[in-house]
Design a protein around this motif. Structure first.
Motif, short mmCIF file in Angstrom:
data_model
loop_
_atom_site.label_atom_id
_atom_site.label_comp_id
_atom_site.label_asym_id
_atom_site.label_seq_id
_atom_site.Cartn_x
_atom_site.Cartn_y
_atom_site.Cartn_z
N GLY A 1 45.01 47.80 56.47
CA GLY A 1 45.55 46.45 56.59
C GLY A 1 44.73 45.42 55.85
N ALA A 2 43.89 45.88 54.91
CA ALA A 2 43.04 44.98 54.14
C ALA A 2 43.83 44.35 53.00
N THR A 3 43.24 43.35 52.36
CA THR A 3 43.81 42.73 51.17
C THR A 3 43.18 43.37 49.93
N VAL A 4 44.03 43.81 49.02
CA VAL A 4 43.55 44.37 47.75
C VAL A 4 43.32 43.21 46.78
N PHE A 5 42.08 43.08 46.32
CA PHE A 5 41.75 42.05 45.33
C PHE A 5 41.75 42.68 43.95
N VAL A 6 42.44 42.04 43.01
CA VAL A 6 42.54 42.56 41.65
C VAL A 6 42.06 41.50 40.69
N PHE A 7 41.18 41.90 39.78
CA PHE A 7 40.77 41.02 38.69
C PHE A 7 41.20 41.68 37.38
N ASP A 8 42.22 41.12 36.77
CA ASP A 8 42.79 41.67 35.54
C ASP A 8 42.05 41.05 34.36
N ASP B 1 28.70 38.97 34.42
CA ASP B 1 28.67 37.59 34.91
C ASP B 1 30.05 37.14 35.36
N THR B 2 31.08 37.43 34.56
CA THR B 2 32.44 37.03 34.91
C THR B 2 32.89 37.69 36.20
N LEU B 3 32.60 38.98 36.34
CA LEU B 3 32.98 39.69 37.56
C LEU B 3 32.29 39.10 38.78
N LEU B 4 31.01 38.82 38.67
CA LEU B 4 30.26 38.25 39.79
C LEU B 4 30.78 36.87 40.16
N ARG B 5 31.20 36.10 39.17
CA ARG B 5 31.77 34.77 39.44
C ARG B 5 33.08 34.90 40.23
N GLN B 6 33.88 35.90 39.90
CA GLN B 6 35.12 36.13 40.64
C GLN B 6 34.82 36.54 42.08
N MET B 7 33.85 37.40 42.27
CA MET B 7 33.48 37.83 43.62
C MET B 7 32.99 36.65 44.45
N ASN C 1 43.45 36.88 37.05
CA ASN C 1 43.11 37.41 35.73
C ASN C 1 42.10 36.51 35.03
N ASP C 2 41.69 36.93 33.83
CA ASP C 2 40.65 36.19 33.11
C ASP C 2 41.20 34.95 32.41
N GLN C 3 42.50 34.66 32.60
CA GLN C 3 43.10 33.44 32.08
C GLN C 3 43.28 32.38 33.16
N GLY C 4 42.84 32.69 34.38
CA GLY C 4 42.93 31.73 35.47
C GLY C 4 44.19 31.82 36.31
N ALA C 5 45.07 32.78 36.02
CA ALA C 5 46.29 32.94 36.83
C ALA C 5 45.94 33.55 38.19
#
Length: 553
Positions: A262-269, A276-282, A53-57
């Motif tokens: 069988g893939a991993t689901v990536f979630v950004f809450d 910019d934030t989304l691209l940094r997570q990717m 998430n956007d709090q670093g968890a």
């Protein structure tokens, strides 16, 4: 895994796919047991979810751990009297528990109704009443719980209110505080048939009140082609789809098809989208596969992508609205990847798509997914020729295609309007080229008739989007005494262009459209706005623009 559900699991051409795609349909298929619990046995340490998430968890959950968590959640819900055929509404944003509870409800045969956190009291009462909702499970967001509390007196069927978080208001059960005392899970003796209702979505409604789209248990299997073939996923893929969990796109891109692969689901809450934030997570998590609506791509390509290490990214897809070719070309130029477009509705899984074995044509939705029999029909019900505009329909024979909805729940009239004479009518217009690729034109209701011409909004929007000033735009028709209708463009400008909004820029945009497409299609009216009206799923509400122009706000 795939061998259990497909006669052939690999395809290398359009011809191969069209000829040999064939599902193996088990009796009483249940995605939670027949896919997820099998992964827990065969690949227990495989990573099912990587949630941030956007709090670093950060939460990393294996398939084995996910099974244990869903069993516990299923037991807890059963202890509250929730069971087979009970409608349960989920308003959980992108909280991690959404994935657990979705599977838990599947395990006990309840009917899950995902919903957005933006619902008002009116929206909640409407859904509770229309669907006879028995339980609501929501995030502890003050707005969400506040609207639910306002709706209580007008929601007599709801017997359980459950909140997740640290600030549980009065009148709500504490999910996190109570789930630990749930009894050991015992699988019910009988859960479902293939025809039972598993999932219901209220359409986001570009006009009118939302309809309830009911899906059976085979709907999950219909998304096998979405994740495995369109998203091109495999074991080891880390896939991110940008979607609110209240929107059908969440199960397109964050649930069924990805886990078939069988893939991993990536979630950004996150609370508010920022490119910019989304691209940094990717970059940080090395995302390999990405899917988002065209709007997200439009904001991404306005960033300096050279600042981000996106070398892990292997594949990009889009759906939700038609993709403007200018966006396709720009992303290709910046990172060297094609955007593989797909098309579908809340009522379907992916019906048209650009598959890995195809060369994409920028702006085209691709070809029919072989699990559906697609055609284009004229207004008189006859089939269109190549190059001719018509309505996208699905031909329904003796057996409903896997992935197509059951009905509009409790609304036989609306069901008959959309599904009659052997066809499901999508209400979307397109044309087909000589290679079999389909090109989106717009909703039937959005087509503009001006001076005898029929103008599809998307073709004008695509022309406008090639101008560097335009971030987003919507084309609508405005009544005109002489021409019947004239074309209007409602435009969102890039921040560096906003101080130039005025007559000169209007004329520049009009001339630009005349150069890019047929001159009669140019917008005679141009309005600059800060944002476009959209549905909860991110689709442009052109009907709202038309109503505003007609003074019907």
């Amino acid at each position: 895994m795939l061998e259990r559900f497909l006669k052939q699991t690999h395809f290398d051409s359009v011809e191969d796919y069209n000829k040999n795609l064939e599902f193996i349909i088990p009796e009483n298929f249940n995605f939670a047991y027949d896919v997820m619990d099998v992964w827990a046995e065969e690949k227990p340490e495989g990573l099912a979810i990587l949630w941030t998430n956007d709090q670093g968890a950060e939460i990393r959950t294996t398939f084995k751990q996910l099974k244990e968590q869903t069993d516990q959640a299923a037991s807890y819900l059963m202890s509250l009297g929730i069971g087979k055929n009970d409608p349960v509404m989920l308003i959980l944003k992108r909280r991690y528990e959404w994935w657990v509870i979705m599977l838990a409800l599947c395990k006990i045969g309840a009917i899950v109704i995902p919903a957005t956190h933006m619902l008002t009291k009116h929206d909640i009462v409407y859904r509770n009443t229309r669907a006879s909702v028995k339980a609501i499970i929501c995030v502890d967001d003050p707005y969400v719980t506040g609207q639910i509390q306002l709706a209580k007196d007008e929601s007599p069927t709801v017997s359980q209110y459950i909140a997740i978080g640290n600030n549980i208001p009065d009148g709500f059960r504490d999910y996190l505080g109570e789930i630990g005392s749930a009894p050991q899970f015992v699988r019910p003796a009988f859960v479902n048939t293939n025809d039972d209702t598993m999932l219901m979505y209220f359409t986001s409604g570009t006009s009118g009140e939302p309809k309830m789209v009911a899906h059976d248990y085979l709907y999950a299997m219909g998304h096998l082609t979405t994740g495995v073939f369109w998203h091109n996923l495999h074991e080891g893929s880390l896939h991110l789809t940008v979607a609110d969990t209240g929107w059908g796109k969440a199960v397109w891109g964050k649930f069924y098809g990805q886990w078939f692969a069988g893939a991993t689901v990536f979630v950004f809450d996150h609370e508010k989208f920022n490119a910019d934030t989304l691209l940094r997570q990717m970059e940080k998590y090395r995302v390999t596969s990405f899917c988002a609506p065209p709007t997200i791509y439009r904001f991404m390509i306005r960033e300096d992508l050279s600042k981000y290490d996106l070398s892990s990214l292997e594949y990009c897809c889009t759906a939700g609205e038609a993709l403007n070719p200018a966006v396709f070309d720009k992303l290709k130029e910046l990172i060297g990847l094609n955007i593989m477009e797909g098309f579908g509705q809340t009522e379907t899984t992916m019906t048209l798509g650009t598959f890995p074995w195809m060369t994409p044509k920028p702006g085209s939705m691709g070809i029919p997914n072989a699990q559906y029999d697609i055609d284009l029909l004229r207004a008189d019900g006859t089939s269109c020729e190549d190059g001719e505009k018509g309505e996208i329909v699905i031909r329904v024979g003796d057996r409903k295609p896997i992935g197509l909805f059951k009905c509009y729940y409790r609304d036989e009239e609306k069901t008959r309007e959309a599904w009659h004479n052997g066809y499901y009518h999508t209400g979307d217009m397109a044309w087909r080229d000589e290679d079999g690729y389909y090109w989106f034109e717009g909703r039937i209701d959005d087509v503009i008739k001006s001076s005898g011409y029929r103008i599809g909004p998307f073709e004008v929007e695509s022309a406008l989007m090639t101008h560097p000033a335009v971030v987003e735009c919507a084309i609508t028709g405005v009544p005109d005494d002489i021409r019947g209708m004239v074309v209007k463009a409602t435009v969102v400008l890039g921040k560096e262009w906003k101080d130039k909004a005025g007559d000169d820029l209007v004329k520049e945009l009009q001339q630009h459209v005349k150069r890019e497409t047929a001159p009669y299609k140019y917008p005679r009216i141009v309005e600059f706005v800060d944002e476009l009206p959209k549905t909860i799923s991110g689709k442009i509400r052109r009907v709202e623009i038309r109503q505003k122009d007609a003074g019907k706000e």
